[in-house]
Design an enzyme around this catalytic site. Structure first.
Site, PDB file in Angstrom:
ATOM      1  CG  HIS A  54      -0.272  -0.162   2.532  1.00 28.51           C
ATOM      2  ND1 HIS A  54       0.461   0.828   3.122  1.00 28.51           N
ATOM      3  CD2 HIS A  54      -0.209  -1.219   3.373  1.00 28.51           C
ATOM      4  CE1 HIS A  54       0.924   0.397   4.268  1.00 28.51           C
ATOM      5  NE2 HIS A  54       0.551  -0.854   4.451  1.00 28.51           N
TER       6      HIS A  54
HETATM    7  P1  TYD Z   1      -1.755  -2.805   7.358  1.00 30.25           P
HETATM    8  O1  TYD Z   1      -1.326  -1.381   7.487  1.00 30.25           O
HETATM    9  O2  TYD Z   1      -2.393  -3.211   6.078  1.00 30.25           O
HETATM   10  O3  TYD Z   1      -0.529  -3.757   7.659  1.00 30.25           O
HETATM   11  P2  TYD Z   1       0.881  -3.932   6.892  1.00 30.25           P
HETATM   12  O4  TYD Z   1       1.093  -2.753   6.048  1.00 30.25           O
HETATM   13  O5  TYD Z   1       1.872  -4.002   7.981  1.00 30.25           O
HETATM   14  O6  TYD Z   1       0.847  -5.193   6.135  1.00 30.25           O
HETATM   15  O7  TYD Z   1      -2.706  -3.129   8.583  1.00 30.25           O
HETATM   16  C1  TYD Z   1      -3.193  -4.445   8.815  1.00 30.25           C
HETATM   17  C2  TYD Z   1      -4.461  -4.330   9.647  1.00 30.25           C
HETATM   18  O8  TYD Z   1      -4.189  -3.737  10.915  1.00 30.25           O
HETATM   19  C3  TYD Z   1      -5.537  -3.478   8.996  1.00 30.25           C
HETATM   20  O9  TYD Z   1      -6.784  -4.113   9.235  1.00 30.25           O
HETATM   21  C4  TYD Z   1      -5.503  -2.181   9.751  1.00 30.25           C
HETATM   22  C5  TYD Z   1      -4.977  -2.570  11.111  1.00 30.25           C
HETATM   23  N1  TYD Z   1      -4.139  -1.507  11.720  1.00 30.25           N
HETATM   24  C6  TYD Z   1      -4.619  -0.773  12.778  1.00 30.25           C
HETATM   25  O10 TYD Z   1      -5.770  -0.973  13.247  1.00 30.25           O
HETATM   26  N2  TYD Z   1      -3.829   0.189  13.335  1.00 30.25           N
HETATM   27  C7  TYD Z   1      -2.580   0.441  12.868  1.00 30.25           C
HETATM   28  O11 TYD Z   1      -1.864   1.336  13.398  1.00 30.25           O
HETATM   29  C8  TYD Z   1      -2.090  -0.312  11.747  1.00 30.25           C
HETATM   30  C9  TYD Z   1      -0.718  -0.065  11.163  1.00 30.25           C
HETATM   31  C10 TYD Z   1      -2.913  -1.271  11.213  1.00 30.25           C
END
Ligand code: TYD
Length: 137
Positions: A52
Site C-alpha cells: 500500500h
Molecule cells: P496494514 O497497514 O495493512 O498492515 P501492513 O502494512 O503491515 O501489512 O494493517 C493491517 C491491519 O491492521 C488493517 O486491518 C488495519 C490494522 N491496523 C490498525 O488498526 N492500526 C494500525 O496502526 C495499523 C498499522 C494497522
C-alpha cells in the site's frame, strides 16, 4: 514525492558493555512528530506485508530485531532495501508504495508514524495510487 526523499536515518547509539541503547526523538532525529508506533512480529517465513501507499503519512521503519526487505516504489522506479540494524531506520515519505518481505525468523519491524491510524489515508489499490500520482503532477 520521490524515492530520493526516502533515506536511511542514523539514530544515536550509546554503546555500553552492558548493552547498547538507541533513542529516537520526534522532530529531532526524524523529520516528523511521532503520533503512533506499531510493530510487526511473529511473521511467518515467506509472508509479505505492506502492499500500500499513504497519502500523507510519514514513517520511519526500523528492524528492531532480525532483518527484512522493504521495496519502495514511487511510480517511476523501484528500490529494494535490506534492513538489519536497530540503530538506523528507513524514512518513507508520503505517496510511496511499499512492500515488506524476506523476514528473517524472529524479526521485529517497528514503525514510527506521523499520524494516528486512518484507513482513509491508505491507497490499497496500486492502480488508484498510480492514477492519483499522475493527477498530482
Ligand atoms: P496494514 O497497514 O495493512 O498492515 P501492513 O502494512 O503491515 O501489512 O494493517 C493491517 C491491519 O491492521 C488493517 O486491518 C488495519 C490494522 N491496523 C490498525 O488498526 N492500526 C494500525 O496502526 C495499523 C498499522 C494497522
Amino acid at each position: 514525492m520521490s524515492l530520493e526523499q526516502c533515506k536511511f536515518i542514523d539514530l544515536p547509539k550509546i554503546s555500553d558493555p552492558r548493552g547498547n541503547l538507541t533513542f529516537v526523538e520526534g522532530g529531532q532525529h526524524i523529520p516528523f512528530p511521532i503520533q503512533r508506533v506499531y510493530y510487526l512480529y511473529d511473521v511467518p517465513g515467506g509472508a509479505e506485508r505492506g502492499g500500500h501507499a499513504h497519502k500523507a503519512l510519514h514513517q520511519l521503519i526500523i528492524a528492531m530485531s532480525g532483518s527484512f526487505d522493504v521495496v519502495l516504489d514511487d511510480g517511476k522506479e523501484k528500490k529494494r532495501i535490506h534492513l538489519n540494524r536497530s540503530y538506523y531506520g528507513l524514512y518513507v515519505c508520503p505517496m510511496i508504495w511499499r512492500e515488506l518481505d524476506n523476514f528473517s525468523s524472529g524479526s521485529v519491524c517497528m514503525v514510527l508514524a506521523s499520524n494516528l491510524y486512518d484507513e482513509a489515508d491508505y491507497y490499497r489499490n496500486y492502480g488508484d495510487y498510480i492514477s492519483d500520482l499522475a493527477s498530482l503532477k
